[in-house]
Design an enzyme around this catalytic site. Structure first.
Site, PDB file in Angstrom:
ATOM      1  N   LYS A  87       1.070  -1.220  -0.087  1.00 23.21           N
ATOM      2  CA  LYS A  87       0.113  -0.046  -0.051  1.00 23.21           C
ATOM      3  C   LYS A  87       0.840   1.255   0.117  1.00 23.21           C
ATOM      4  CE  LYS A  87      -4.311   1.161   2.493  1.00 23.21           C
ATOM      5  NZ  LYS A  87      -5.003   0.933   3.728  1.00 23.21           N
TER       6      LYS A  87
HETATM    7  C1  E4P Z   1      -8.306   1.823   3.421  1.00 26.53           C
HETATM    8  O1  E4P Z   1      -7.657   1.067   3.009  1.00 26.53           O
HETATM    9  C2  E4P Z   1      -8.332   2.508   4.882  1.00 26.53           C
HETATM   10  O2  E4P Z   1      -7.654   1.540   5.610  1.00 26.53           O
HETATM   11  C3  E4P Z   1      -9.703   2.732   5.413  1.00 26.53           C
HETATM   12  O3  E4P Z   1     -10.700   2.153   4.537  1.00 26.53           O
HETATM   13  C4  E4P Z   1      -9.752   4.046   6.217  1.00 26.53           C
HETATM   14  O4  E4P Z   1     -10.927   4.122   6.797  1.00 26.53           O
HETATM   15  P1  E4P Z   1     -11.190   5.422   7.697  1.00 26.53           P
HETATM   16  O5  E4P Z   1     -11.456   6.557   7.086  1.00 26.53           O
HETATM   17  O6  E4P Z   1     -12.433   4.610   8.495  1.00 26.53           O
HETATM   18  O7  E4P Z   1     -10.040   5.288   8.677  1.00 26.53           O
END
Ligand code: E4P
Length: 218
Positions: A87
């Site tokens: 990522k």
């Molecule tokens: C995506 O890969 C992120 O980890 C995640 O969806 C972020 O979500 P949040 O806005 O609830 O922290």
């Protein structure tokens, strides 16, 4: 539509996997911190433990923000298991790294995407997944679902193969709307995945069926 679970909690991952509908996992540094996972060795071991539960697609996020650092960290993460997807944040060096990882056969998920322009860059750089954050856009009075629709339209125009991974999903309707729009993947908390099961008429109907059965089968 693929379902990923957005957590680093092993019990939640197991529960979603046991439901038989889980296609992957997304984590991020905040989710790892929430589980108290710290130190390089522990972090690697935790990613390996996640990979041992699910069949594929475990997003592991780099911490570095410079090209050399992202490449070094991403290559190390990719060595943990074939299921790892590196990522990478949507920053200039991140975009450069996406292209290099693609040429090395390392799968990537471009994260922290908030505009269609960023999604175009991610696709052109060869990201396997692009993660637009719906809920965080909604939080600042911007329509997150509209962004998913915009990216779907653009990717279809040009046949980009990058999968749209709708992220920061907060509730069941987000997920259903993403499915209508044609997002390839939704990553969400366990509560949203299990929330799909629920309807009061299902519960009332089942109770009635069972009580009618009990009346005749005492
Ligand atoms: C995506 O890969 C992120 O980890 C995640 O969806 C972020 O979500 P949040 O806005 O609830 O922290």
């Amino acid at each position: 539509m693929k379902f990923f679970i957005d957590t680093a909690n092993l019990n939640e991952i197991r529960e979603a996997y046991d439901l038989g509908v889980l296609d992957g996992v997304t984590t991020n540094p905040s989710l790892m911190a929430k589980e108290g996972i710290k130190g390089e060795e522990n972090i690697r071991a935790h990613y390996k433990a996640i990979c041992n539960i699910v069949d594929d697609n475990v997003s592991a996020e780099v911490i570095a923000t410079d090209l050399d650092g992202i490449l070094k960290e991403g290559r190390e993460l990719a060595k943990i298991d074939d299921k790892i997807v590196v990522k990478v944040p949507m920053i200039k060096d991140g975009v450069k790294a996406l292209k290099i990882f693609a040429s090395e056969g390392i799968r990537t998920n471009c994260t922290l995407v908030f505009t269609a322009g960023q999604a175009i860059l991610a696709a052109k750089a060869g990201a396997d997944f692009v993660s637009p954050f719906i809920g965080r856009l909604d939080d600042v009075a911007t329509d997150g679902l509209e962004l998913i629709a915009q990216i779907r339209h653009i990717y279809d125009n040009y046949g980009y193969e990058t999968e749209i991974l709708a992220a920061s999903i907060r509730h069941v309707m987000h997920l259903i709307k993403c499915a209508e729009i044609g997002a390839d993947v939704a990553t969400c908390p366990l509560s949203v995945i299990t929330g799909l099961l629920k309807h009061p008429l299902t519960d009332i109907g089942l109770e009635k069926f069972l009580s009618d059965h009990r009346k005749l089968n005492k």
